[in-house]
Structures are given as structure tokens and as C-alpha cells.
Design a protein around this motif. Structure first.
Motif, PDB file in Angstrom:
ATOM      1  N   PRO A   1     -16.047 -34.472  61.038  1.00 28.45           N
ATOM      2  CA  PRO A   1     -14.572 -34.518  61.021  1.00 28.45           C
ATOM      3  C   PRO A   1     -13.990 -35.237  59.809  1.00 28.45           C
ATOM      4  N   ASN A   2     -14.753 -36.152  59.221  1.00 26.02           N
ATOM      5  CA  ASN A   2     -14.237 -36.944  58.090  1.00 26.02           C
ATOM      6  C   ASN A   2     -14.918 -36.594  56.777  1.00 26.02           C
ATOM      7  N   ARG A   3     -15.436 -35.388  56.659  1.00 26.62           N
ATOM      8  CA  ARG A   3     -16.244 -35.045  55.487  1.00 26.62           C
ATOM      9  C   ARG A   3     -15.476 -35.177  54.164  1.00 26.62           C
ATOM     10  N   ASP A   4     -14.149 -34.996  54.205  1.00 28.32           N
ATOM     11  CA  ASP A   4     -13.374 -35.052  52.963  1.00 28.32           C
ATOM     12  C   ASP A   4     -13.116 -36.480  52.490  1.00 28.32           C
ATOM     13  N   SER A   5     -13.465 -37.454  53.306  1.00 28.99           N
ATOM     14  CA  SER A   5     -13.230 -38.850  52.923  1.00 28.99           C
ATOM     15  C   SER A   5     -14.531 -39.618  52.694  1.00 28.99           C
ATOM     16  N   ILE A   6     -15.641 -38.903  52.570  1.00 29.07           N
ATOM     17  CA  ILE A   6     -16.948 -39.539  52.394  1.00 29.07           C
ATOM     18  C   ILE A   6     -17.313 -39.563  50.912  1.00 29.07           C
ATOM     19  N   ASP A   7     -17.722 -40.729  50.421  1.00 26.66           N
ATOM     20  CA  ASP A   7     -18.256 -40.835  49.061  1.00 26.66           C
ATOM     21  C   ASP A   7     -19.775 -40.640  49.055  1.00 26.66           C
ATOM     22  N   ILE A   8     -20.460 -41.320  49.990  1.00 25.06           N
ATOM     23  CA  ILE A   8     -21.930 -41.269  50.064  1.00 25.06           C
ATOM     24  C   ILE A   8     -22.323 -40.895  51.489  1.00 25.06           C
ATOM     25  N   LEU A   9     -23.165 -39.883  51.617  1.00 20.09           N
ATOM     26  CA  LEU A   9     -23.671 -39.495  52.936  1.00 20.09           C
ATOM     27  C   LEU A   9     -25.187 -39.626  52.943  1.00 20.09           C
ATOM     28  N   PHE A  10     -25.695 -40.616  53.692  1.00 19.33           N
ATOM     29  CA  PHE A  10     -27.140 -40.737  53.903  1.00 19.33           C
ATOM     30  C   PHE A  10     -27.553 -39.746  54.990  1.00 19.33           C
ATOM     31  N   ILE A  11     -28.639 -39.028  54.741  1.00 14.03           N
ATOM     32  CA  ILE A  11     -29.129 -38.043  55.704  1.00 14.03           C
ATOM     33  C   ILE A  11     -30.540 -38.429  56.109  1.00 14.03           C
ATOM     34  N   GLN A  12     -30.721 -38.715  57.389  1.00 14.49           N
ATOM     35  CA  GLN A  12     -32.015 -39.093  57.948  1.00 14.49           C
ATOM     36  C   GLN A  12     -32.475 -38.059  58.960  1.00 14.49           C
ATOM     37  N   GLY A  13     -33.779 -37.863  59.056  1.00 11.20           N
ATOM     38  CA  GLY A  13     -34.336 -37.083  60.151  1.00 11.20           C
ATOM     39  C   GLY A  13     -34.629 -35.635  59.849  1.00 11.20           C
ATOM     40  N   LEU A  14     -34.467 -35.180  58.604  1.00  9.32           N
ATOM     41  CA  LEU A  14     -34.800 -33.789  58.299  1.00  9.32           C
ATOM     42  C   LEU A  14     -36.280 -33.500  58.520  1.00  9.32           C
ATOM     43  N   GLU A  15     -37.098 -34.558  58.482  1.00  7.75           N
ATOM     44  CA  GLU A  15     -38.538 -34.341  58.701  1.00  7.75           C
ATOM     45  C   GLU A  15     -38.825 -33.773  60.085  1.00  7.75           C
TER      46      GLU A  15
END
Length: 380
Positions: A81-95
Motif C-alpha cells: 500500500p505504501n510502495r510510492d513512499s519507500i526509499d529502500i525495500l529489504f526483501i527476505q525469504g526468496l530462498e
């Protein structure tokens, strides 16, 4: 505090701190779209996120934690919902998606045609959607992945992976136990697993060790190595079960007992961890890392004085073990014993200034020492 996996850990002093500083600078400078990849375990990832939040308060940081396999990362991000206000997005768990893919084909007929270049759906979508990520998301994406998952990106999602603007390695990797090549097919698979591990293919390594165990279920080395990898993947319950099987066939394996203690600590089961360290020390009383890690578990139970005694045992065996001095400084700080905390902190920094001076500057666990002029002198 910091802890080791086993006595085989490499002593790459300062490397992780240097890598973190490079990552922090890159995140500070990046505006808008970017792709960064970080080689780290789940436990290290959590600390990394906390550190970046503290060091870059001006950045709007979010974390996407995936606990189940997915097929399309783009749709997951688009739904934020807040994707337009994010500077850095850490992504965990793709493994989880990669491991699920391997698990699905492991025993299927598809395994006969298995190739290092076959592509899980998740990575296939990333290859096709790379321009959509750039065009639709004004975000710097930071993928936090164990080594085997990064290898998948490199080999099987090259179109997406080649856009990376940085690769950072925050993990020191322990060694595995080797078998004698001349002792049969099961030992061949043990060594194949070690080679896969060294290449970064952790899932394929487990497949090899499972093959060894299909042939010889009592292959202690395969059970031990599985435990190491499962811990690295953050699957601590499974790691403990694997160490238990190793110990069933070799009850005096001090490293299995010690590693088992670390996995238990990661789960917050500190009483059991202490019992496991005690078994390791029963078979190898001079295993100073186990004495030190035992101190950590005692500290988490509020048994600070016993933690200090355990650290002292480590230092009797290895007098120049900087980590034990650093941990003792923390324990004394918890007791508000400022003089002894600073004395031990000074010893740690003297033995390893590059690592412990930088760590001390930002370690909130030592905040009650921070106003003392002696502390300020130590971090200059």
C-alpha cells in the motif's frame, strides 16, 4: 555480542564491517531505482536491517518478509500500500521459493533432466519483468539471500541479476567435514555435497548428503554437514534434528554438540543450549569458543556472573581471544560495573582495533559506558 559457528570459522577480521560500510554508503547515495544483493544468513539479515535503520534515519525503509514460496515478486511489491513512499525495500525469504522448487523436483522424473540452468518460476518472472521493476518502482531493492540463492540468481536469472549495482558479503562461512574418497559411494556423495557447498549450491549440497544417507543412513558426516547448512539457512529446528542424528552415530562429536548449542540459542532455548555446550566441553574441555558461547546463553538467562566465569574459562585457554574480552565488557556493563567493563573493552580493542573499535561506536548494548571519558578515548 558476536558468536562463532564452530572452531573452523575463518578469522576474516574487519571484512564484514568493511562490507557493511560499503553497503551503507551505497544506500546513502542511491536515489530512486537500484538493485543490491547481500550474502547473509537470516539472523545476520535482521541485524543488518536494524543497523541501516539507525545509520540512515533520513531514508524511508520497509521490509518485505516472505515466509512461503511465491512465483511472482513483482505482484507482491505492487500490492504494497505504501510502495510510492519507500526509499529502500529489504526483501527476505526468496530462498523459500528456490528451496521449494528443488524439493519438488528432487524425487520426480524431472530430476533426470535437471540442469543447473533450469529456472524456478520466481526467477523466470524476474528475468521477464526487469524493465517493469525499473519503470514502475522508484525504490532501491536490497535482496538479503544466503549464498545458494545468490548462485541461483547468477546462473538462472542473469537478465535480472546483471542489473545489480552492488554485491555485498556479510557472512564468514565455516568449513565442512570431509569423507575419504576411497570408502564407497556414500562417501563420494558426501564429498560431492562439500563441493556443491563450496560452489554456493546449498540445496544441491543437501541433495548430495541425502543421497549418501539413502545408501548409508549411519553416515555421521552427512548428518553433521546437513546441520551446518540448515543452520545457515535459518532452519534451526531441522538443524538440531540433523545434529541429533550425527550424535546418535558419534556421541563424542564435540563440534556437533557445540553447533547444536548455537542452533538452540538461535531459538531462544538457552537452558538446552548450555547443556549442549557442556556436552561439547565434556569431550573437548579446551574448546574455548564453546566456553564463550556458553557465556552468551547464561547471560540471556540473566546469570551474568556465571557468564563472566564462562568467558574467563575461554580466556584461560586462549588469552588473546578478543571476542571474549568484548563479551565480558558487555556483561560487566549489565552489572553497571563501569571500571571492569572499560578494562575488558580496552583489551578487546587493543587485540583487534579495526573490528571492535568500530563495533563499539554503534553498539547500544554499551550505552551506559558512553558518557565516561575513558570510553570516548577508546573509540577515537
Amino acid at each position: 555480542m558476536i558468536r562463532n559457528l564452530t572452531e573452523w570459522d575463518k578469522d576474516d577480521k574487519g571484512d564484514a564491517e568493511d562490507e557493511y560500510e560499503a553497503l551503507r554508503r551505497s544506500l546513502s547515495w542511491t536515489e530512486g531505482f537500484g538493485l543490491l544483493f547481500v550474502d547473509c544468513t537470516p539472523a545476520t539479515a535482521e541485524k543488518l536491517i536494524d543497523d541501516v535503520r539507525k545509520d540512515l534515519p533520513q531514508k524511508r525503509i520497509e521490509v518485505l518478509r516472505l515466509t512461503e514460496p511465491i512465483e511472482n515478486l513483482y505482484t507482491e511489491i505492487a500490492a504494497l500500500p505504501n510502495r510510492d513512499s519507500i526509499d529502500i525495500l529489504f526483501i527476505q525469504g526468496l530462498e523459500h521459493s528456490i528451496y521449494d522448487y528443488e524439493k519438488t523436483i528432487k524425487d520426480s522424473t524431472e530430476r533426470r533432466n535437471y540442469s543447473l540452468f533450469s529456472v524456478p518460476r520466481l526467477l523466470g518472472h524476474l528475468n521477464l519483468q526487469r524493465e517493469s521493476f525499473r519503470d514502475h518502482f522508484n525504490i532501491c531493492f536490497v535482496f538479503l539471500l544466503p549464498k545458494f540463492a545468490l548462485t541461483y540468481f547468477n546462473r538462472r536469472a542473469p537478465d535480472f541479476y546483471d542489473w545489480r549495482s552492488g554485491m555485498f558479503k556479510l557472512e564468514n562461512r565455516g568449513e565442512l567435514a570431509l569423507a575419504e574418497l576411497s570408502q564407497g559411494e556414500d562417501k563420494f556423495w558426501v564429498n560431492q555435497g562439500v563441493q556443491q557447498y563450496k560452489a554456493g549450491d546449498l540445496v544441491d549440497a543437501i541433495v548430495c548428503w541425502d543421497k549418501a544417507l539413502d545408501i548409508a543412513p549411519d553416515t555421521h558426516i552427512a548428518w553433521f554437514n546437513r546441520g551446518v547448512i540448515l543452520s545457515e539457512l535459518g532452519r534451526f529446528e531441522e538443524a538440531i534434528a540433523s545434529y541429533d542424528k550425527a550424535l546418535q552415530f558419534k556421541p563424542d562429536d564435540h563440534l556437533a554438540w557445540s553447533n547444536r548449542g548455537l542452533a538452540l540459542s538461535e531459538l531462544g532455548r538457552f537452558e538446552e543450549a548450555i547443556a549442549s555446550y557442556d556436552k561439547a566441553l565434556q569431550f573437548k574441555p579446551d574448546l574455548y569458543q564453546a566456553w564463550d558461547n556458553r557465556g552468551f546463553a547464561l547471560c540471556k538467562l540473566g546469570r551474568i556472573q556465571e557468564a563472566i566465569i564462562s568467558c574467563n574459562k575461554a580466556l584461560e585457554i586462549q588469552p588473546n581471544y578478543a571476542k571474549a574480552f568484548y563479551n565480558k565488557a558487555y556483561y560487566f556493563a549489565l552489572q553497571n560495573n563501569i571500571d571492569l567493563a572499560l578494562e575488558n573493552l580496552q583489551k578487546a580493542i587493543t587485540l583487534n582495533p579495526d573490528e571492535y573499535r568500530e563495533m563499539t561506536k554503534t553498539n547500544s548494548e554499551l550505552d551506559n559506558l558512553r558518557q565516561d571519558p575513558r570510553f570516548q578515548a577508546l573509540i577515537q
